[in-house]
Design an enzyme around this catalytic site. Structure first.
Site, PDB file in Angstrom:
ATOM      1  CD  GLU A  98      -3.168   0.814   0.625  1.00 55.30           C
ATOM      2  OE1 GLU A  98      -2.678   1.662  -0.144  1.00 55.30           O
ATOM      3  OE2 GLU A  98      -4.340   0.856   1.001  1.00 55.30           O
ATOM      4  CG  ASP A 102      -5.782   8.370   6.320  1.00 54.05           C
ATOM      5  OD1 ASP A 102      -5.115   9.051   7.098  1.00 54.05           O
ATOM      6  OD2 ASP A 102      -6.851   8.773   5.839  1.00 54.05           O
ATOM      7  CE  LYS A 130      -2.189  11.103   6.047  1.00 53.54           C
ATOM      8  NZ  LYS A 130      -3.399  11.740   5.495  1.00 53.54           N
ATOM      9  CG  ASP A 158      -5.211  10.626  -5.938  1.00 51.21           C
ATOM     10  OD1 ASP A 158      -5.048   9.813  -4.992  1.00 51.21           O
ATOM     11  OD2 ASP A 158      -6.335  10.935  -6.368  1.00 51.21           O
ATOM     12  NE  ARG A 164      -3.413   8.654  -9.139  1.00 51.66           N
ATOM     13  CZ  ARG A 164      -3.947   8.083  -8.064  1.00 51.66           C
ATOM     14  NH1 ARG A 164      -3.184   7.621  -7.103  1.00 51.66           N
ATOM     15  NH2 ARG A 164      -5.257   7.962  -7.945  1.00 51.66           N
TER      16      ARG A 164
HETATM   17  P1  IMP Z   1      -7.392   4.227   4.604  1.00 52.94           P
HETATM   18  O1  IMP Z   1      -8.369   3.202   4.101  1.00 52.94           O
HETATM   19  O2  IMP Z   1      -8.086   5.366   5.285  1.00 52.94           O
HETATM   20  O3  IMP Z   1      -6.281   3.636   5.448  1.00 52.94           O
HETATM   21  O4  IMP Z   1      -6.746   4.954   3.358  1.00 52.94           O
HETATM   22  C1  IMP Z   1      -6.019   4.315   2.429  1.00 52.94           C
HETATM   23  C2  IMP Z   1      -6.112   5.088   1.122  1.00 52.94           C
HETATM   24  O5  IMP Z   1      -6.528   6.433   1.300  1.00 52.94           O
HETATM   25  C3  IMP Z   1      -4.759   5.168   0.476  1.00 52.94           C
HETATM   26  O6  IMP Z   1      -4.492   4.053  -0.337  1.00 52.94           O
HETATM   27  C4  IMP Z   1      -4.860   6.466  -0.299  1.00 52.94           C
HETATM   28  O7  IMP Z   1      -5.410   6.203  -1.566  1.00 52.94           O
HETATM   29  C5  IMP Z   1      -5.834   7.313   0.464  1.00 52.94           C
HETATM   30  N1  IMP Z   1      -5.173   8.331   1.315  1.00 52.94           N
HETATM   31  C6  IMP Z   1      -5.152   8.397   2.656  1.00 52.94           C
HETATM   32  N2  IMP Z   1      -4.468   9.454   3.103  1.00 52.94           N
HETATM   33  C7  IMP Z   1      -4.023  10.091   1.997  1.00 52.94           C
HETATM   34  C8  IMP Z   1      -3.191  11.265   1.805  1.00 52.94           C
HETATM   35  O8  IMP Z   1      -2.716  11.944   2.729  1.00 52.94           O
HETATM   36  N3  IMP Z   1      -2.955  11.575   0.506  1.00 52.94           N
HETATM   37  C9  IMP Z   1      -3.430  10.875  -0.543  1.00 52.94           C
HETATM   38  N4  IMP Z   1      -4.175   9.764  -0.398  1.00 52.94           N
HETATM   39  C10 IMP Z   1      -4.465   9.373   0.867  1.00 52.94           C
END
Ligand code: IMP
Length: 179
Positions: A98, A102, A130, A158, A164
């Site tokens: 990945e 986040d 994060k 992005d 990107r």
């Molecule tokens: P999660 O499911 O919230 O852990 O997020 C994962 C996805 O969210 C990543 O693969 C990114 O596509 C997107 N994402 C999360 N934070 C960011 C960021 O700060 N910048 C860009 N994309 C993010």
């Protein structure tokens, strides 16, 4: 494009050095296991390409495409599979790659989604983590960098499909996504 960036969080050099370390660790840990690397598109494409060049073992590569964000900078909570694997993963050691962890919702969903196909193991690699934003507990096995709670772009990441192609990871100016 560069005018939209507040500051550079990670330079090309920092990114490449860390990826070389991650590649060496994965090479050591997966020697003889013939793992399948699964890149999570689109964000992983640069990281995957650089990481794979630092992994010196017999392995294969596949991709999935998922979306959880649309054009927003906050997660919708829903994960949609846009492209599934083309390889069978039964009894394979799967390494999910990945770009950023986040909320954890995407990886959590993928672990469950792939887990029912009886892989030998599922290992998680993320370039960026994060931790402040986590909504579901998730344990990653290899993480490149822990970063603060800011929206970052570049090196595959992005905002609304833009940025990107930046070779570094930068913090986007808040006024870009608060419009
Ligand atoms: P999660 O499911 O919230 O852990 O997020 C994962 C996805 O969210 C990543 O693969 C990114 O596509 C997107 N994402 C999360 N934070 C960011 C960021 O700060 N910048 C860009 N994309 C993010």
């Amino acid at each position: 494009m560069l005018n939209d960036i507040n500051s550079v969080l990670l330079t090309e050099d920092q990114i490449q050095k860390r990826i070389a370390e991650l590649g060496a660790e994965i090479t050591r840990d997966f020697e003889g296991k013939d793992p399948l690397f699964v890149g999570v598109l689109k964000g992983c494409f640069m990281f995957m390409a650089d990481l794979m060049r630092c992994v010196n073992i017999r392995c294969s590569v596949d991709f999935m495409a998922v979306s959880s964000y649309g054009n927003r900078s906050v997660t919708s909570g829903a994960v949609e599979i846009n492209k599934d694997l083309s390889e069978d993963i039964e009894n394979r050691h799967v390494i999910v790659v990945e770009d950023i962890l986040d909320s954890g919702l995407t990886l959590n969903y993928l672990v469950n989604y792939l887990g029912v196909r009886n892989p030998a193991s599922i290992t998680l690699v993320t370039l960026l983590d994060k931790p402040a934003r986590r909504r579901v507990p998730i344990k990653v096995d290899y993480a490149g960098f822990e970063i603060p709670d800011a929206f970052v772009v570049g090196y595959g990441l992005d905002y609304a499909e833009r940025y990107r192609n930046l070779p570094f990871i930068g913090i986007l100016k808040p006024e870009i996504y608060n419009d």
